[in-house]
Design a protein around this motif. Sequence first.
Motif, PDB file in Angstrom:
ATOM      1  N   LEU A 160     -20.961  18.578 -14.933  1.00 56.40           N
ATOM      2  CA  LEU A 160     -21.442  17.495 -15.795  1.00 56.40           C
ATOM      3  C   LEU A 160     -20.406  17.082 -16.836  1.00 56.40           C
ATOM      4  CD1 LEU A 160     -25.122  18.679 -16.381  1.00 56.40           C
ATOM      5  CD2 LEU A 160     -24.276  16.962 -14.766  1.00 56.40           C
ATOM      6  N   GLY A 161     -19.155  17.489 -16.641  1.00 56.13           N
ATOM      7  CA  GLY A 161     -18.088  17.155 -17.577  1.00 56.13           C
ATOM      8  C   GLY A 161     -17.892  15.662 -17.774  1.00 56.13           C
ATOM      9  N   TRP A 162     -18.333  14.850 -16.809  1.00 58.95           N
ATOM     10  CA  TRP A 162     -18.199  13.398 -16.907  1.00 58.95           C
ATOM     11  C   TRP A 162     -19.037  12.805 -18.037  1.00 58.95           C
ATOM     12  CZ3 TRP A 162     -22.968  11.366 -16.033  1.00 58.95           C
ATOM     13  CH2 TRP A 162     -23.850  12.099 -15.244  1.00 58.95           C
ATOM     14  N   LEU A 163     -19.978  13.576 -18.617  1.00 60.26           N
ATOM     15  CA  LEU A 163     -20.754  13.111 -19.771  1.00 60.26           C
ATOM     16  C   LEU A 163     -19.945  13.159 -21.064  1.00 60.26           C
ATOM     17  CD1 LEU A 163     -24.202  14.845 -19.180  1.00 60.26           C
ATOM     18  CD2 LEU A 163     -23.807  12.391 -19.342  1.00 60.26           C
ATOM     19  N   THR A 164     -18.924  14.001 -21.114  1.00 57.96           N
ATOM     20  CA  THR A 164     -18.169  14.247 -22.333  1.00 57.96           C
ATOM     21  C   THR A 164     -17.583  12.977 -22.927  1.00 57.96           C
ATOM     22  OG1 THR A 164     -17.593  16.462 -21.575  1.00 57.96           O
ATOM     23  CG2 THR A 164     -16.207  15.522 -23.295  1.00 57.96           C
ATOM     24  N   GLY A 165     -17.739  12.826 -24.237  1.00 56.81           N
ATOM     25  CA  GLY A 165     -17.120  11.718 -24.953  1.00 56.81           C
ATOM     26  C   GLY A 165     -18.057  11.077 -25.944  1.00 56.81           C
ATOM     27  N   CYS A 166     -17.528  10.087 -26.623  1.00 58.19           N
ATOM     28  CA  CYS A 166     -18.271   9.323 -27.615  1.00 58.19           C
ATOM     29  C   CYS A 166     -18.512   7.935 -27.044  1.00 58.19           C
ATOM     30  CB  CYS A 166     -17.472   9.238 -28.915  1.00 58.19           C
ATOM     31  SG  CYS A 166     -18.295   8.284 -30.192  1.00 58.19           S
ATOM     32  N   TRP A 167     -19.769   7.603 -26.828  1.00 57.76           N
ATOM     33  CA  TRP A 167     -20.163   6.344 -26.215  1.00 57.76           C
ATOM     34  C   TRP A 167     -20.925   5.523 -27.236  1.00 57.76           C
ATOM     35  CZ3 TRP A 167     -18.385   5.837 -21.290  1.00 57.76           C
ATOM     36  CH2 TRP A 167     -17.982   7.007 -20.639  1.00 57.76           C
ATOM     37  N   GLU A 168     -20.532   4.266 -27.426  1.00 57.50           N
ATOM     38  CA  GLU A 168     -21.162   3.439 -28.441  1.00 57.50           C
ATOM     39  C   GLU A 168     -21.397   2.032 -27.917  1.00 57.50           C
ATOM     40  OE1 GLU A 168     -19.000   1.748 -32.047  1.00 57.50           O
ATOM     41  OE2 GLU A 168     -20.173   3.383 -32.911  1.00 57.50           O
ATOM     42  N   SER A 169     -22.539   1.451 -28.288  1.00 62.52           N
ATOM     43  CA  SER A 169     -22.795   0.062 -27.910  1.00 62.52           C
ATOM     44  C   SER A 169     -21.768  -0.821 -28.614  1.00 62.52           C
ATOM     45  CB  SER A 169     -24.219  -0.354 -28.283  1.00 62.52           C
ATOM     46  OG  SER A 169     -24.416  -0.274 -29.670  1.00 62.52           O
ATOM     47  N   ASP A 213     -22.114  -3.512 -30.145  1.00 61.12           N
ATOM     48  CA  ASP A 213     -22.572  -3.980 -31.453  1.00 61.12           C
ATOM     49  C   ASP A 213     -22.654  -2.853 -32.477  1.00 61.12           C
ATOM     50  OD1 ASP A 213     -24.811  -2.579 -30.623  1.00 61.12           O
ATOM     51  OD2 ASP A 213     -26.080  -4.371 -30.438  1.00 61.12           O
ATOM     52  N   GLY A 214     -22.366  -1.603 -32.072  1.00 59.90           N
ATOM     53  CA  GLY A 214     -22.340  -0.474 -32.991  1.00 59.90           C
ATOM     54  C   GLY A 214     -23.704   0.055 -33.397  1.00 59.90           C
ATOM     55  N   ILE A 215     -24.773  -0.411 -32.757  1.00 63.39           N
ATOM     56  CA  ILE A 215     -26.121  -0.014 -33.144  1.00 63.39           C
ATOM     57  C   ILE A 215     -26.499   1.361 -32.589  1.00 63.39           C
ATOM     58  CG2 ILE A 215     -28.571  -0.586 -32.838  1.00 63.39           C
ATOM     59  CD1 ILE A 215     -27.791  -3.505 -33.123  1.00 63.39           C
ATOM     60  N   TYR A 216     -25.976   1.748 -31.444  1.00 65.77           N
ATOM     61  CA  TYR A 216     -26.340   3.031 -30.836  1.00 65.77           C
ATOM     62  C   TYR A 216     -25.094   3.800 -30.452  1.00 65.77           C
ATOM     63  CZ  TYR A 216     -28.534   6.428 -27.730  1.00 65.77           C
ATOM     64  OH  TYR A 216     -28.948   7.603 -27.135  1.00 65.77           O
ATOM     65  N   ARG A 217     -25.083   5.094 -30.756  1.00 66.90           N
ATOM     66  CA  ARG A 217     -23.957   5.961 -30.405  1.00 66.90           C
ATOM     67  C   ARG A 217     -24.496   7.272 -29.868  1.00 66.90           C
ATOM     68  NH1 ARG A 217     -20.432   6.981 -35.239  1.00 66.90           N
ATOM     69  NH2 ARG A 217     -19.825   4.850 -34.774  1.00 66.90           N
ATOM     70  N   GLU A 218     -23.875   7.742 -28.780  1.00 65.87           N
ATOM     71  CA  GLU A 218     -24.218   9.030 -28.188  1.00 65.87           C
ATOM     72  C   GLU A 218     -22.914   9.795 -28.004  1.00 65.87           C
ATOM     73  OE1 GLU A 218     -27.507   8.864 -25.447  1.00 65.87           O
ATOM     74  OE2 GLU A 218     -26.424  10.211 -24.125  1.00 65.87           O
ATOM     75  N   VAL A 219     -22.846  11.011 -28.525  1.00 60.86           N
ATOM     76  CA  VAL A 219     -21.621  11.815 -28.486  1.00 60.86           C
ATOM     77  C   VAL A 219     -21.917  13.120 -27.757  1.00 60.86           C
ATOM     78  CG1 VAL A 219     -19.827  12.953 -29.845  1.00 60.86           C
ATOM     79  CG2 VAL A 219     -20.871  10.832 -30.683  1.00 60.86           C
ATOM     80  N   TRP A 220     -21.193  13.359 -26.661  1.00 67.72           N
ATOM     81  CA  TRP A 220     -21.339  14.579 -25.855  1.00 67.72           C
ATOM     82  C   TRP A 220     -20.110  15.448 -26.036  1.00 67.72           C
ATOM     83  CZ3 TRP A 220     -25.479  16.165 -23.057  1.00 67.72           C
ATOM     84  CH2 TRP A 220     -26.512  15.237 -22.889  1.00 67.72           C
ATOM     85  N   SER A 221     -20.332  16.734 -26.302  1.00 72.89           N
ATOM     86  CA  SER A 221     -19.231  17.690 -26.457  1.00 72.89           C
ATOM     87  C   SER A 221     -18.635  18.032 -25.101  1.00 72.89           C
ATOM     88  CB  SER A 221     -19.750  18.976 -27.111  1.00 72.89           C
ATOM     89  OG  SER A 221     -20.593  19.679 -26.209  1.00 72.89           O
ATOM     90  N   PHE A 253     -23.584  19.838 -25.374  1.00 70.71           N
ATOM     91  CA  PHE A 253     -24.337  19.473 -26.570  1.00 70.71           C
ATOM     92  C   PHE A 253     -24.070  18.014 -26.901  1.00 70.71           C
ATOM     93  CE2 PHE A 253     -23.362  23.976 -26.792  1.00 70.71           C
ATOM     94  CZ  PHE A 253     -24.608  24.524 -27.068  1.00 70.71           C
ATOM     95  N   ALA A 254     -25.089  17.340 -27.442  1.00 71.92           N
ATOM     96  CA  ALA A 254     -24.922  15.928 -27.791  1.00 71.92           C
ATOM     97  C   ALA A 254     -25.765  15.587 -29.004  1.00 71.92           C
ATOM     98  CB  ALA A 254     -25.342  15.033 -26.625  1.00 71.92           C
ATOM     99  N   TYR A 255     -25.363  14.502 -29.655  1.00 69.00           N
ATOM    100  CA  TYR A 255     -26.228  13.897 -30.662  1.00 69.00           C
ATOM    101  C   TYR A 255     -26.190  12.393 -30.443  1.00 69.00           C
ATOM    102  CZ  TYR A 255     -22.186  12.435 -33.490  1.00 69.00           C
ATOM    103  OH  TYR A 255     -21.034  11.845 -33.925  1.00 69.00           O
ATOM    104  N   ALA A 256     -27.251  11.737 -30.888  1.00 68.02           N
ATOM    105  CA  ALA A 256     -27.354  10.287 -30.764  1.00 68.02           C
ATOM    106  C   ALA A 256     -27.889   9.723 -32.070  1.00 68.02           C
ATOM    107  CB  ALA A 256     -28.283   9.911 -29.618  1.00 68.02           C
ATOM    108  N   VAL A 257     -27.390   8.557 -32.453  1.00 70.40           N
ATOM    109  CA  VAL A 257     -27.893   7.862 -33.639  1.00 70.40           C
ATOM    110  C   VAL A 257     -28.057   6.379 -33.325  1.00 70.40           C
ATOM    111  CG1 VAL A 257     -26.942   9.452 -35.364  1.00 70.40           C
ATOM    112  CG2 VAL A 257     -25.573   7.530 -34.591  1.00 70.40           C
ATOM    113  N   SER A 258     -29.071   5.788 -33.937  1.00 71.50           N
ATOM    114  CA  SER A 258     -29.242   4.334 -33.954  1.00 71.50           C
ATOM    115  C   SER A 258     -29.009   3.903 -35.390  1.00 71.50           C
ATOM    116  CB  SER A 258     -30.652   3.923 -33.535  1.00 71.50           C
ATOM    117  OG  SER A 258     -30.851   4.187 -32.181  1.00 71.50           O
ATOM    118  N   LEU A 259     -28.283   2.814 -35.551  1.00 71.68           N
ATOM    119  CA  LEU A 259     -27.933   2.344 -36.887  1.00 71.68           C
ATOM    120  C   LEU A 259     -28.421   0.922 -37.098  1.00 71.68           C
ATOM    121  CD1 LEU A 259     -24.238   3.569 -36.718  1.00 71.68           C
ATOM    122  CD2 LEU A 259     -26.100   4.697 -37.929  1.00 71.68           C
TER     123      LEU A 259
END
Length: 154
Positions: A26-35, A37-45, A53-59
């Motif tokens: 599942l290494g292909w998930l790794t990275g910082c992905w952001e819309s 428009d900057g409203i949604y971000r998902e970061v995978w270790s 591990f990951a975290y996600a934020v909506s702004l």
Amino acid sequence: MKRLAVLFLLAGCSTATTSAEEEHSLGWLTGCWESEDGIYREVWSSPEHGFLFAYAVSLQDDAVTFFGQTCIEPGPPAVFNAYPAGAGPSPFTERARTGTSIKFANAEHDYPQVVAYWKTGRGLAGRWIRPARFRIPSVRRPTLKGRVRYLGLA
């Protein structure tokens, strides 16, 4: 049973991968992905001892309107543990996997019941699926439409 799906697309540019990413299925998930428009971000270790591990934020207006954390435990089957807004875990068990996709399910969970990710030619895409009978009152889940960008490795 009818289902409603929330679909999001995360696209990005390619960067060099680490050996841990190449070795983990599942290494292909790794990275910082952001819309875009900057409203949604998902970061995978990067994978660590089989875990991701990951975290996600909506702004909105530079304020966080939603956050969540995720841990994928190695399997088989792998388990996607969601911690929306710090609550949880809500476990979803792996149901299907290919070299570039994974699908988790938990029929007892209200929303979502299925969580899926897959790599596309444009980047990363995902879907949360819920039964049609379930309505989300006053809670806005992040929905990504249009173009998004890859910001690099976490």
